[in-house]
Design a protein around this motif. Structure first.
Motif, short mmCIF file in Angstrom:
data_model
loop_
_atom_site.label_atom_id
_atom_site.label_comp_id
_atom_site.label_asym_id
_atom_site.label_seq_id
_atom_site.Cartn_x
_atom_site.Cartn_y
_atom_site.Cartn_z
N ASN A 14 0.69 -1.03 -0.02
CA ASN A 14 -0.01 -0.03 0.09
C ASN A 14 0.62 1.24 0.27
N PRO A 15 1.08 2.29 -1.40
CA PRO A 15 0.19 1.84 -2.10
C PRO A 15 0.49 0.71 -3.27
N SER A 16 -0.58 0.87 -4.19
CA SER A 16 0.15 -0.84 -5.31
C SER A 16 -1.46 0.05 -6.64
N SER A 17 -0.21 -0.61 -7.30
CA SER A 17 -0.48 -1.25 -8.91
C SER A 17 -1.17 -1.91 -9.80
N THR A 18 -1.47 -2.81 -8.76
CA THR A 18 -1.63 -4.00 -9.01
C THR A 18 -2.06 -5.16 -8.68
N TYR A 19 -1.84 -5.68 -7.17
CA TYR A 19 -2.73 -6.40 -6.44
C TYR A 19 -3.20 -6.08 -4.83
N ILE A 20 -3.26 -6.96 -3.61
CA ILE A 20 -3.26 -6.31 -3.16
C ILE A 20 -3.26 -7.21 -1.79
N HIS A 21 -2.55 -7.79 -0.94
CA HIS A 21 -2.79 -8.84 -0.09
C HIS A 21 -3.91 -9.10 1.39
N ILE A 22 -4.43 -9.06 1.43
CA ILE A 22 -5.06 -9.17 3.17
C ILE A 22 -4.05 -10.30 4.38
N GLN A 23 -3.97 -9.12 5.02
CA GLN A 23 -2.86 -10.04 5.85
C GLN A 23 -4.08 -9.74 7.44
N LEU A 24 -4.39 -11.16 7.42
CA LEU A 24 -4.87 -11.56 8.82
C LEU A 24 -4.25 -12.97 9.51
N PRO A 25 -4.14 -12.67 11.15
CA PRO A 25 -3.60 -14.12 11.72
C PRO A 25 -4.50 -15.13 11.30
N ASN A 26 -3.34 -15.98 12.44
CA ASN A 26 -3.18 -17.40 11.25
C ASN A 26 -5.20 -17.92 12.05
N ASN A 27 -5.63 -17.64 13.30
CA ASN A 27 -6.89 -17.98 13.63
C ASN A 27 -8.06 -17.22 13.09
N VAL A 28 -8.02 -16.59 12.59
CA VAL A 28 -8.85 -16.20 11.67
C VAL A 28 -9.11 -16.47 9.95
N GLU A 29 -10.50 -16.47 9.48
CA GLU A 29 -10.82 -16.64 8.63
C GLU A 29 -11.45 -15.50 7.93
N LEU A 30 -10.77 -16.01 6.33
CA LEU A 30 -11.62 -14.58 5.76
C LEU A 30 -12.93 -14.84 5.32
N GLU A 31 -13.75 -14.14 5.42
CA GLU A 31 -15.26 -14.42 4.44
C GLU A 31 -15.66 -13.75 3.36
N HIS A 32 -15.35 -12.20 3.84
CA HIS A 32 -15.74 -11.14 2.50
C HIS A 32 -14.89 -10.51 2.19
N VAL A 33 -14.86 -10.21 1.21
CA VAL A 33 -13.67 -8.26 0.46
C VAL A 33 -14.52 -7.78 -0.73
N VAL A 34 -14.88 -6.03 0.02
CA VAL A 34 -15.41 -5.86 -0.47
C VAL A 34 -14.36 -4.21 -0.58
N LEU A 35 -14.64 -3.84 -2.35
CA LEU A 35 -13.87 -2.81 -2.39
C LEU A 35 -14.64 -1.36 -2.67
N TYR A 36 -14.75 -0.60 -2.11
CA TYR A 36 -15.57 0.46 -2.83
C TYR A 36 -14.46 2.12 -3.02
N ASN A 37 -14.71 2.95 -3.93
CA ASN A 37 -14.39 4.18 -4.73
C ASN A 37 -14.54 5.23 -3.49
N GLU A 38 -13.93 6.08 -3.56
CA GLU A 38 -14.48 7.98 -3.01
C GLU A 38 -16.08 8.03 -2.78
N LEU A 39 -16.85 7.57 -3.47
CA LEU A 39 -18.12 7.54 -4.07
C LEU A 39 -18.50 6.59 -3.31
N GLY A 40 -18.29 5.10 -2.82
CA GLY A 40 -18.87 4.67 -1.63
C GLY A 40 -19.89 3.75 -3.08
#
Length: 639
Positions: free
Chosen positions: A574-600
């Motif tokens: 961060n910043p990035s031009s190609t990809y981003i990675h979501i870093q989580l603790p080992n014992n946490v599961e990812l359920e969903h990712v949503v990206l919003y622009n500046e207009l929401g």
């Protein structure tokens, strides 16, 4: 080469430089760092570059009671260019009486530049060979280490030589630059018959008695540089051992002052097992068809003359250091004095491996700690020398840089590469037909290390070999949820020549129940964070407990701050031009990712920790990360 004792005389001081810092031999560094102060204005002699020596017969007549030498040196050489003159390095204080090619006497001049310039009978064509014979005599001068010494021990006279780095010309006409090895030599020493003579290689025949004199013949059939050719003569006692294993066993021949023989024999018992260790780590002793051994002499240390190390005493680490040179310095010799660490850094580190293998890890750690303390006693200094530094004997044999820093650089390479890759690379370096029994540069070693490691080491060599200084680390650790810890690494540099020391950083963690684990943080930038899996909650931390790194005043502290889920979840880069990675603790599961622009407006939705953002427009985005422990919002910038 290694000096072991701080010996100060009223009228003179022995010259020397440090090789080791172990608790029992701290005086080594003291003695050798306080030695020669002269700048020796020796440059590569352009006048000796037009020929290659293939053979020399060295016939010396001497009496250990008198500082004087008479010699006849027969040199066979091949022209590398059309030649009308032949030049040898030859001290002004010596006098040539005749020069012959066959039965033809040749004209010659001894100039004021320590050269013997011989006029050839006709222009010698490139690629052709010839033989010249030089007869000379004189009192060798006292320069540098004093290359030719006449003194006494226990009332008995002794003569010995020590030509490193620039002293060979002080007692025989030679070619002493680091660009040519003599393919083979025969050495004949004629001295009063009551004395024992010593040189490189093996005695092929019994000494010949002629009246009151005795001539001893040594043959050395391996390539050798002029500075490693050596002679000694006194009332030695000879003590024999055996080294190696069949079919590569060989004699170990020790030439000892008779007054010391009884006390020295138990120390010499260390020699065969050290040879065995080196052969197991690297390869068979490089000169196993001849001999290994020692000759006692009076200089305050040791000198690794090929097949026979000259020694003032016989403590284990001095034996180990000079023996290591048979591989690193004698078989493969540094190609310039700027590369001296290829001799001395290796010998220092290989001798430390004796401590590791014979005395255990704790003793090895202590040895490395002494080396690190010496290295970091000043803030600057590179392992690799400049052209000007390479003319300064004191700098060439600097304990802190050529020896200890060179040795610890090898320890760091071993740590970075791992034992298997490191030792395999060293074996391949020693076996390289372009280097074996020849000369090597730092770049040659680097090539072999990279070939086995499979990764580029330019950054490492620039930081640790060619540039100066060392890092100081400030590291914070924090328990980071169940089964994880966060480490943040910061670093300052002692010298501006290095912007950042990229290096894997070892840390040791401890738990309340006595647990212990070692972690490695592959640090490349300042402020770098690492979320590491840990098997227990951390109660204390240590920085580099086994002393793998050159560093000073580094600290690592355990933060008492409470774990915070919001801080534990991050988006990078961060910043990035190609990809981003979501870093989580080992014992946490990812359920969903949503990206919003500046207009929401929703612009991307997925359930993977890696998100491609190449198609998004430049700007600031909100990332809604829904996890098993709640939803968290992060900002990132699309470049």
């Amino acid at each position: 080469m290694k000096n072991t004792y701080l010996i100060v005389f009223i009228l003179c001081a022995l010259f020397g430089y440090s090789q080791s810092q172990s608790a029992g031999v701290e005086s080594i560094a003291m003695a050798e760092m306080n030695a020669a102060s002269k700048v020796v204005n020796i440059q590569a002699n352009a006048n000796t570059q037009n020929y290659n020596i293939t053979y020399q017969k060295l016939e010396f007549t001497l009496n250990p009671s008198v500082k004087f030498i008479t010699g006849k040196i027969t040199t066979t050489y091949t022209a590398l260019a059309n030649m009308s003159t032949l030049t040898f390095d030859f001290a002004n204080q010596l006098t040539a009486s005749s020069v012959k090619m066959g039965t033809t006497s040749l004209s010659f001049v001894e100039n004021t530049n320590n050269e013997l310039v011989i006029t050839l009978p006709s222009t010698q064509a490139t690629g052709t060979s010839a033989t010249v014979e030089v007869t000379y005599s004189g009192v060798p001068p006292a320069n540098g280490f004093d290359a030719f010494v006449q003194t006494t021990h226990n009332g008995a006279p002794v003569i010995w030589t020590l030509s490193e780095p620039f002293g060979a010309r002080d007692w025989w006409p030679c070619k002493q630059d680091l660009n040519d090895k003599i393919d083979s030599i025969d050495v004949y020493i004629t001295a009063p018959s009551q004395y024992i003579s010593v040189s490189n290689g093996i005695e092929t025949t019994a000494p010949v008695i002629s009246g009151s004199n005795k001539t001893t013949h040594f043959h050395h059939g391996y390539p050798i540089p002029a500075y490693l050719v050596a002679i000694a003569c006194t009332n030695y006692s000879v003590y024999n051992q055996t080294g190696g294993t069949t079919p590569n066993d060989y004699p170990i021949i020790n030439y000892i002052y008779p007054e010391d023989l009884a006390s020295v024999q138990p120390q010499l018992a260390e020699t065969p097992p050290i040879l065995e260790l080196y052969e197991s780590l690297f390869e068979v002793y490089p000169f196993h068809t001849e001999k290994y051994g020692h000759a006692q002499f009076g200089w305050g240390g040791g000198m690794e003359h090929t097949t026979v190390s000259f020694m003032v005493g016989f403590d284990r680490q001095l034996i180990a250091h000079e023996m290591a040179h048979q591989w690193f310095g004698d078989k493969i010799t540094c190609g310039t004095w700027k590369d001296i660490w290829l001799n001395e850094g290796f010998a220092t580190y290989v001798a430390a491996l004796v401590i590791e293998n014979f005395d255990g890890l704790d003793a090895f750690i202590m040895e490395k700690a002494y080396m690190i303390n010496n290295i970091t006693s000043s803030t600057n200094g590179a392992v690799y020398l400049t052209d000007v530094q390479a003319t300064n004997v004191n700098r060439v044999f600097d304990s802190r840089l050529s020896y200890d820093k060179g040795g610890m650089v090898l320890e760091m390479l071993r740590f970075k590469m791992g034992d298997a890759a490191f030792f395999q690379a060293i074996k391949e370096y020693l076996a390289d037909s372009n280097l074996a029994y020849k000369y090597a540069l730092t770049s040659d070693l680097k090539t072999h290390l990279e070939s086995v490691y499979g990764q580029d080491l330019t950054e490492f060599f620039n930081d640790w070999i060619y540039n100066q200084g060392y890092p100081t680390y400030t590291i914070t650790a924090q328990n980071w949820g169940s089964g994880q810890a966060k480490f943040v690494v910061n670093q300052t540099q002692s010298d501006a020549s290095v912007s950042y020391f990229e290096m894997p950083v070892p840390v040791r963690i401890h738990g309340a129940g006595g647990q212990q684990a070692d972690l490695v943080l592959n640090n490349t930038v300042n402020g770098e964070s690492f979320i590491m899996p840990v098997p227990f909650a951390i109660t204390s931390v240590e920085f580099d407990p086994e002393r793998h790194l050159i560093a000073k005043n580094s600290t690592i502290s355990l933060s008492a701050a409470a774990f915070d889920w919001d801080s534990a979840i991050a988006v990078y880069p961060n910043p990035s031009s190609t990809y981003i990675h979501i870093q989580l603790p080992n014992n946490v599961e990812l359920e969903h990712v949503v990206l919003y622009n500046e207009l929401g407006q929703k612009v991307l939705e997925q359930s993977a920790v890696d998100c491609s953002i190449a198609a998004l427009e430049t700007g600031v985005y909100d990332v809604a990360i829904q996890t098993s422990v709640g939803t968290y919002h992060k900002k990132f910038i699309k470049k």
